[in-house]
Design an enzyme around this catalytic site. Structure first.
Site, PDB file in Angstrom:
ATOM      1  N   CYS A  49      59.450   0.403 -48.015  1.00  0.00           N
ATOM      2  CA  CYS A  49      58.417   1.286 -47.458  1.00  0.00           C
ATOM      3  C   CYS A  49      57.137   0.521 -47.140  1.00  0.00           C
ATOM      4  O   CYS A  49      56.740  -0.390 -47.859  1.00  0.00           O
ATOM      5  CB  CYS A  49      58.160   2.442 -48.410  1.00  0.00           C
ATOM      6  SG  CYS A  49      59.610   3.495 -48.603  1.00  0.00           S
ATOM      7  N   GLU A  77      58.324   7.289 -62.661  1.00  0.00           N
ATOM      8  CA  GLU A  77      57.141   7.217 -61.800  1.00  0.00           C
ATOM      9  C   GLU A  77      56.629   8.622 -61.526  1.00  0.00           C
ATOM     10  O   GLU A  77      57.409   9.570 -61.428  1.00  0.00           O
ATOM     11  CB  GLU A  77      57.481   6.538 -60.474  1.00  0.00           C
ATOM     12  CG  GLU A  77      57.604   5.040 -60.582  1.00  0.00           C
ATOM     13  CD  GLU A  77      57.800   4.367 -59.241  1.00  0.00           C
ATOM     14  OE1 GLU A  77      57.625   3.148 -59.173  1.00  0.00           O
ATOM     15  OE2 GLU A  77      58.138   5.050 -58.250  1.00  0.00           O
ATOM     16  N   SER A  95      54.114   5.256 -59.008  1.00  0.00           N
ATOM     17  CA  SER A  95      54.618   4.567 -57.831  1.00  0.00           C
ATOM     18  C   SER A  95      53.488   3.743 -57.220  1.00  0.00           C
ATOM     19  O   SER A  95      52.313   4.090 -57.331  1.00  0.00           O
ATOM     20  CB  SER A  95      55.103   5.597 -56.805  1.00  0.00           C
ATOM     21  OG  SER A  95      55.267   5.012 -55.544  1.00  0.00           O
TER      22      SER A  95
END
Length: 556
Positions: free
Chosen positions: A191, A442, A468
């Site tokens: 990502c 997370e 995260s």
């Protein structure tokens, strides 16, 4: 050659018969055997291109005189695992990856390895394995995703999670959310912000275990294929020179990584993985050293979620080497460390240039004079907690407010989306640590919900779980000791006042020592959430977040 143990001499005739079964020629067996550890799969977007990376690596190895042999490593997509029981299985795979790779490499006596990871836990897991096996090893990741574009602005996965929070707050329509859903993740790759996967791929480059561009060249660029071929060639040169991971991943190299971490504004998860890697190479790592390094290291980058720039922008600006060269002007980089290029860090970064001062701030114009991470201690976290300082708005660097206590992530999300959390609150989510979770989930969903509800500049979140790399705001994780072992976070009551001072690296519960002692005496351990399978075994062996959540053994 190490591989002679499985291919040379009369005693190894049975072994050679099995290599014959693989279709291997005499010529291939006369060359060094190079394990290509590839975490390709069809469920993780950051890994769907790794089959092509592996083929390029194999070509590079073969061109340079080795025999490449591929075997797999697993990987979990943290985004898909987020917000449900699957997230309990994310961090725990790091040690599973290290263990299984060690088993494969030593069982088959490979002469060298090329590691092909990309996402959050398999990068550190393979770094840990490289340190254990200690044969010549090069890393080449799959590369980051390109940023998405929504309504004329670059976007990423964190924007998607926050859009869900905005929908809950009534500030976004279902059609708006659907547009984000279709556009924020436009390509394969890890990502596109400075989340954990990209943080660890960049730090692999800093450690000296990956070639230039390992952390930043986008997954869809042809340059990534060329990098993979060069990685295959580089491992053969390392083999010839007998340069090994423990020659590279020294204490000095790990301090370089922590320094660049501060400048890049990496994920707080690096404060779990760097201690674990240090443990594998036999180095002590007290997370408090982060504050010493932060005090002298300027924060030069604000990549998403901290700012509007993305990995593709960092790549075009000169990448990790350009950041290192900026820091080297302050004498903050140990330039004598060896790398997989066969050259020192100093030789590698000598000609690196900052090509975009808007993406990599120059030393005279940093985002802040101190680094992107901070370790907070106090009576609420005697052994420490971690916050991504660079992603905290200025007004939240100091915050005092009442505790809103939740025993799990799901209860906290329901309260946030239900409008029960108000400005000034300090959300406490406990029993989500390495042992209590188990697996130290997370907390991207609650942080995104807070941001999406418009509370990012007025509400703090504290947990013995973790965050995260896509999280932003006053999100303080890794609180140690965790609740499951009776840490002070287990003693917090609804309405207790909590004082957070990120500028002074402190986090305190405004309750007297006598009252805390009384609560501690009354505290009872909770029944384990999981009593069978891998998670139960993990919970019985795992240490605290401040120790990197490493596993105990008879040798530790």
């Amino acid at each position: 050659m190490k591989s002679d143990a499985v291919k040379t001499g009369m005693q190894q005739a049975p072994h050679r018969s099995l290599f014959n079964a693989l279709g291997m020629t005499k010529e291939e067996l006369e060359r060094p055997l190079v394990g290509i550890v590839c975490s390709y799969n069809e469920i993780v977007p950051g890994h769907m291109n790794l089959d092509k990376i592996a083929q390029a690596v194999k070509m590079g190895v073969a061109m340079a005189g080795g025999t490449p042999i591929m075997f797999p490593a697993i990987a979990v997509c943290d985004g898909i695992a987020m917000g449900h029981t699957g997230m309990k299985y994310s961090l725990v795979t790091r040690d599973l990856i290290a263990d299984s790779t060690e088993c494969m490499a030593l069982a088959h006596q490979f002469d060298a390895l090329v590691m092909i990871p990309n996402c959050d836990k398999n990068v550190p897991g393979l770094l840990m394995a490289a340190a254990r096996v200690n044969v010549p090893t090069v890393f080449v990741s799959g590369g980051p995703m390109l940023a998405g574009h929504v309504k004329g602005k670059k976007r990423s996965l964190s924007s998607m999670f926050e859009a869900v929070g905005s929908y809950a707050a009534g500030t976004m329509t279902e059609d708006d959310v659907r547009e984000f859903e279709e556009k924020v993740c436009p390509t394969c790759g890890s990502c596109s912000g400075m989340y954990t996967a990209n943080s660890m791929n960049c730090l692999t480059e800093v450690l000296g275990m990956g070639l230039k561009g390992n952390g930043t060249i986008p997954a869809v660029y042809s340059e990534r294929i060329k990098l993979a071929k060069h990685a295959g060639m580089a491992v053969m040169e390392m083999y010839r020179k007998n340069i090994r991971p423990r020659d590279i991943m020294t204490k000095e190299a790990i301090m370089n990584a922590l320094t660049v971490d501060m400048a890049l504004g990496c994920s707080t998860n690096s404060m779990l993985h760097l201690p674990a890697i240090a443990h594998e190479v036999g180095c002590d790592f007290d997370i408090s050293i982060a504050n010493e390094i932060s005090a002298k290291t300027p924060n030069l980058c604000h990549l998403a979620p901290a700012g509007p720039t993305y990995m593709e922008d960092l790549n075009e600006a000169g990448g990790v080497y350009a950041v290192m060269n900026e820091l080297n002007e302050l004498g903050l980089i140990n330039t004598d460390c060896m790398t997989v290029t066969g050259k020192t860090v100093g030789e590698n970064i000598a000609n690196a240039k900052n090509l975009n001062p808007e993406v990599i701030r120059p030393l005279d114009n940093p985002y802040s004079k101190t680094g992107g991470l901070a370790v907070l201690k106090g009576n609420l976290a005697p052994d420490g907690s971690v916050v991504k300082r660079s992603a905290v708005v200025p007004e939240m660097l100091e915050h005092t407010g009442p505790a809103r206590v939740f025993e799990c992530e799901e209860d906290a999300i329901a309260a946030i989306k239900g409008g029960k959390i108000v400005e000034g609150d300090v959300v406490v989510i406990r029993y989500e640590g390495p042992k209590g979770g188990p697996g130290m989930r997370e907390m991207l969903n609650p942080t995104s919900a807070i941001a999406g509800m418009g509370l990012g500049s007025s509400v703090a979140l504290i947990t013995d779980g973790r965050f995260s790399g896509a999280s932003r705001g006053a999100s303080i994780g890794h609180v140690s000791p965790e609740a499951a072992v009776g840490g002070p976070i287990a003693l917090v009551k609804e309405g207790d006042i909590i004082n957070i001072n990120i500028n002074k690296n402190t986090i305190n519960l405004e309750v007297s020592d006598e009252e805390l002692a009384k609560r501690k005496a009354e505290w009872q351990p909770r029944e384990p959430k999981v009593t069978s399978g891998y998670l139960a075994r993990y919970a019985s062996l795992v240490t605290s977040g401040d120790k990197g959540a490493i596993l105990k053994s008879g040798l530790n």
